[in-house]
Design a protein around this motif. Structure first.
Motif, PDB file in Angstrom:
ATOM      1  N   GLU A  92      28.315  44.539  31.783  1.00  0.00           N
ATOM      2  CA  GLU A  92      28.609  43.327  32.550  1.00  0.00           C
ATOM      3  C   GLU A  92      27.606  43.234  33.714  1.00  0.00           C
ATOM      4  N   THR A  93      27.233  42.012  34.063  1.00  0.00           N
ATOM      5  CA  THR A  93      26.441  41.817  35.276  1.00  0.00           C
ATOM      6  C   THR A  93      27.409  41.773  36.462  1.00  0.00           C
ATOM      7  N   ARG A  94      26.861  41.644  37.680  1.00  0.00           N
ATOM      8  CA  ARG A  94      27.728  41.682  38.860  1.00  0.00           C
ATOM      9  C   ARG A  94      28.328  40.297  39.114  1.00  0.00           C
ATOM     10  N   GLY A  95      29.358  39.965  38.365  1.00  0.00           N
ATOM     11  CA  GLY A  95      30.030  38.673  38.501  1.00  0.00           C
ATOM     12  C   GLY A  95      31.273  38.809  39.365  1.00  0.00           C
ATOM     13  N   ARG A  96      31.488  37.816  40.218  1.00  0.00           N
ATOM     14  CA  ARG A  96      32.627  37.870  41.137  1.00  0.00           C
ATOM     15  C   ARG A  96      33.263  36.487  41.186  1.00  0.00           C
ATOM     16  N   PHE A  97      34.551  36.411  40.863  1.00  0.00           N
ATOM     17  CA  PHE A  97      35.245  35.129  40.740  1.00  0.00           C
ATOM     18  C   PHE A  97      36.406  35.057  41.725  1.00  0.00           C
ATOM     19  N   ILE A  98      36.478  33.958  42.464  1.00  0.00           N
ATOM     20  CA  ILE A  98      37.617  33.717  43.358  1.00  0.00           C
ATOM     21  C   ILE A  98      38.567  32.770  42.633  1.00  0.00           C
ATOM     22  N   GLY A 143      45.508  29.537  39.407  1.00  0.00           N
ATOM     23  CA  GLY A 143      44.674  30.016  38.302  1.00  0.00           C
ATOM     24  C   GLY A 143      43.400  29.207  38.143  1.00  0.00           C
ATOM     25  N   VAL A 144      43.008  28.511  39.204  1.00  0.00           N
ATOM     26  CA  VAL A 144      41.777  27.709  39.167  1.00  0.00           C
ATOM     27  C   VAL A 144      40.663  28.499  39.837  1.00  0.00           C
ATOM     28  N   VAL A 145      39.511  28.564  39.175  1.00  0.00           N
ATOM     29  CA  VAL A 145      38.387  29.291  39.779  1.00  0.00           C
ATOM     30  C   VAL A 145      37.734  28.400  40.839  1.00  0.00           C
ATOM     31  N   GLN A 146      37.723  28.890  42.067  1.00  0.00           N
ATOM     32  CA  GLN A 146      37.177  28.097  43.178  1.00  0.00           C
ATOM     33  C   GLN A 146      35.715  28.421  43.439  1.00  0.00           C
ATOM     34  N   GLY A 147      35.288  29.616  43.073  1.00  0.00           N
ATOM     35  CA  GLY A 147      33.890  29.958  43.289  1.00  0.00           C
ATOM     36  C   GLY A 147      33.525  31.220  42.551  1.00  0.00           C
ATOM     37  N   TYR A 148      32.250  31.363  42.253  1.00  0.00           N
ATOM     38  CA  TYR A 148      31.801  32.621  41.662  1.00  0.00           C
ATOM     39  C   TYR A 148      30.372  32.914  42.085  1.00  0.00           C
ATOM     40  N   GLU A 149      30.002  34.174  41.921  1.00  0.00           N
ATOM     41  CA  GLU A 149      28.650  34.625  42.229  1.00  0.00           C
ATOM     42  C   GLU A 149      28.297  35.659  41.174  1.00  0.00           C
ATOM     43  N   VAL A 150      27.106  35.553  40.625  1.00  0.00           N
ATOM     44  CA  VAL A 150      26.683  36.523  39.615  1.00  0.00           C
ATOM     45  C   VAL A 150      25.300  37.050  39.987  1.00  0.00           C
ATOM     46  N   LEU A 151      25.182  38.378  40.080  1.00  0.00           N
ATOM     47  CA  LEU A 151      23.910  39.005  40.429  1.00  0.00           C
ATOM     48  C   LEU A 151      23.483  39.954  39.317  1.00  0.00           C
ATOM     49  N   THR A 152      22.187  40.174  39.202  1.00  0.00           N
ATOM     50  CA  THR A 152      21.711  41.204  38.284  1.00  0.00           C
ATOM     51  C   THR A 152      22.055  42.579  38.871  1.00  0.00           C
ATOM     52  N   PRO A 153      22.148  43.604  38.033  1.00  0.00           N
ATOM     53  CA  PRO A 153      22.680  44.899  38.485  1.00  0.00           C
ATOM     54  C   PRO A 153      22.040  45.548  39.715  1.00  0.00           C
ATOM     55  N   GLY A 179      36.571  24.746  39.792  1.00  0.00           N
ATOM     56  CA  GLY A 179      37.562  23.668  39.817  1.00  0.00           C
ATOM     57  C   GLY A 179      38.365  23.584  38.531  1.00  0.00           C
ATOM     58  N   GLN A 180      38.028  24.423  37.549  1.00  0.00           N
ATOM     59  CA  GLN A 180      38.764  24.439  36.276  1.00  0.00           C
ATOM     60  C   GLN A 180      39.611  25.707  36.200  1.00  0.00           C
ATOM     61  N   LYS A 181      40.608  25.681  35.324  1.00  0.00           N
ATOM     62  CA  LYS A 181      41.435  26.874  35.100  1.00  0.00           C
ATOM     63  C   LYS A 181      40.571  27.999  34.521  1.00  0.00           C
ATOM     64  N   VAL A 182      40.828  29.212  34.980  1.00  0.00           N
ATOM     65  CA  VAL A 182      40.086  30.341  34.404  1.00  0.00           C
ATOM     66  C   VAL A 182      40.680  30.722  33.058  1.00  0.00           C
ATOM     67  N   PRO A 183      39.858  31.265  32.167  1.00  0.00           N
ATOM     68  CA  PRO A 183      40.413  31.760  30.900  1.00  0.00           C
ATOM     69  C   PRO A 183      41.316  32.959  31.174  1.00  0.00           C
ATOM     70  N   ASP A 184      42.489  32.950  30.539  1.00  0.00           N
ATOM     71  CA  ASP A 184      43.414  34.069  30.717  1.00  0.00           C
ATOM     72  C   ASP A 184      42.931  35.245  29.867  1.00  0.00           C
ATOM     73  N   PHE A 185      43.268  36.451  30.255  1.00  0.00           N
ATOM     74  CA  PHE A 185      42.940  37.623  29.443  1.00  0.00           C
ATOM     75  C   PHE A 185      43.949  38.726  29.711  1.00  0.00           C
ATOM     76  N   GLU A 186      43.935  39.696  28.818  1.00  0.00           N
ATOM     77  CA  GLU A 186      44.763  40.879  28.968  1.00  0.00           C
ATOM     78  C   GLU A 186      43.829  42.071  28.832  1.00  0.00           C
ATOM     79  N   ALA A 187      43.990  43.085  29.664  1.00  0.00           N
ATOM     80  CA  ALA A 187      43.085  44.233  29.592  1.00  0.00           C
ATOM     81  C   ALA A 187      43.793  45.503  30.040  1.00  0.00           C
TER      82      ALA A 187
END
Lengths: 132, 83
Positions: free
Chosen positions: A51-57, A62-72, B42-50
């Motif tokens: 995985e790359t360095r992805g970060r999701f708020i 359950g709505v993604v408000q922001g994300y940031e993705v960096l190379t390792p 602004g969209q729903k995130v995909p759900d997952f189980e891990a």
């Protein structure tokens, strides 16, 4: 979350992370063997199998408000992540009546989007506000 | 929130939760593979189980169990690297 198994997570926590954080990592360390979740989130690097360095708020709906993705090779700035969460929480608490301009931190001035603000941002927000 | 998992010798894994992608022809699948999909803000995130590890226990986590809370989801290249 990484492609490592939960067994490796345990060994990492036991052998190293407990030396950094008292009692070990408090939150779940998740396993994404095969990168199935990472693929859906667009952060799985198929060529290297990691995985790359992805970060999701993700907000309480359950709505993604922001994300940031960096190379390792480059690590993240946790202060900036916390600042963004505080900003999204403020926007949510005000029901969108307030917005946070560039450089906002808790305590700094917010903006109230509306017809009165059109063409008047320069009066209430100065470029030096973009910086700490 | 996170459920305790019984662990044998197998290496468990999770995956996305929700609707199965609909059947597509071979040609469509090839096209799909070339696209790099990315999450939309602004969209729903995909759900997952891990499966995972937390404070001395092996656990199973479903993202949707955290509805009602703010969640920070972090991916990183691997254990024993910096984060």
């Amino acid at each position: 979350m990484s492609i490592d198994s939960m067994f490796v997570h345990k060994m990492w926590d036991d052998d190293e992370l407990k030396k950094m954080v008292d009692g070990g990592v408090p939150f779940p360390m998740l396993s994404d063997a095969g990168g199935k979740v990472g693929k859906v989130y667009g952060v799985y690097d198929e060529n290297n199998g990691v995985e790359t360095r992805g970060r999701f708020i993700i907000d309480p709906d359950g709505v993604v408000q922001g994300y940031e993705v960096l190379t390792p090779p480059v690590g993240r700035n946790v202060n900036e992540t916390i600042r963004q969460i505080q900003a999204f929480q403020l926007v949510r608490e005000t029901g969108g009546a307030e917005a946070t301009p560039s450089g906002w931190r808790p305590g700094k001035q917010t903006l109230k989007p509306g017809i009165d603000l059109v063409g008047k941002v320069w009066e209430v927000w100065k470029t030096e506000n973009a910086f700490d | 929130m996170a459920k305790k998992a019984n662990v044998g010798c197998a290496r468990p894994t999770g995956g996305p939760v929700g609707e199965e992608p609909t059947e597509t022809s071979q040609e469509q699948q090839t096209i799909k593979k070339e696209e790099q999909s990315m999450i939309m803000v602004g969209q729903k995130v995909p759900d997952f189980e891990a499966p995972g590890y937390q404070k001395g226990e092996f656990i199973n986590v479903k993202l949707s169990d955290y509805l009602g809370k703010w969640v920070l989801l972090c991916f990183y290249p691997g254990d024993f690297t910096f984060v």
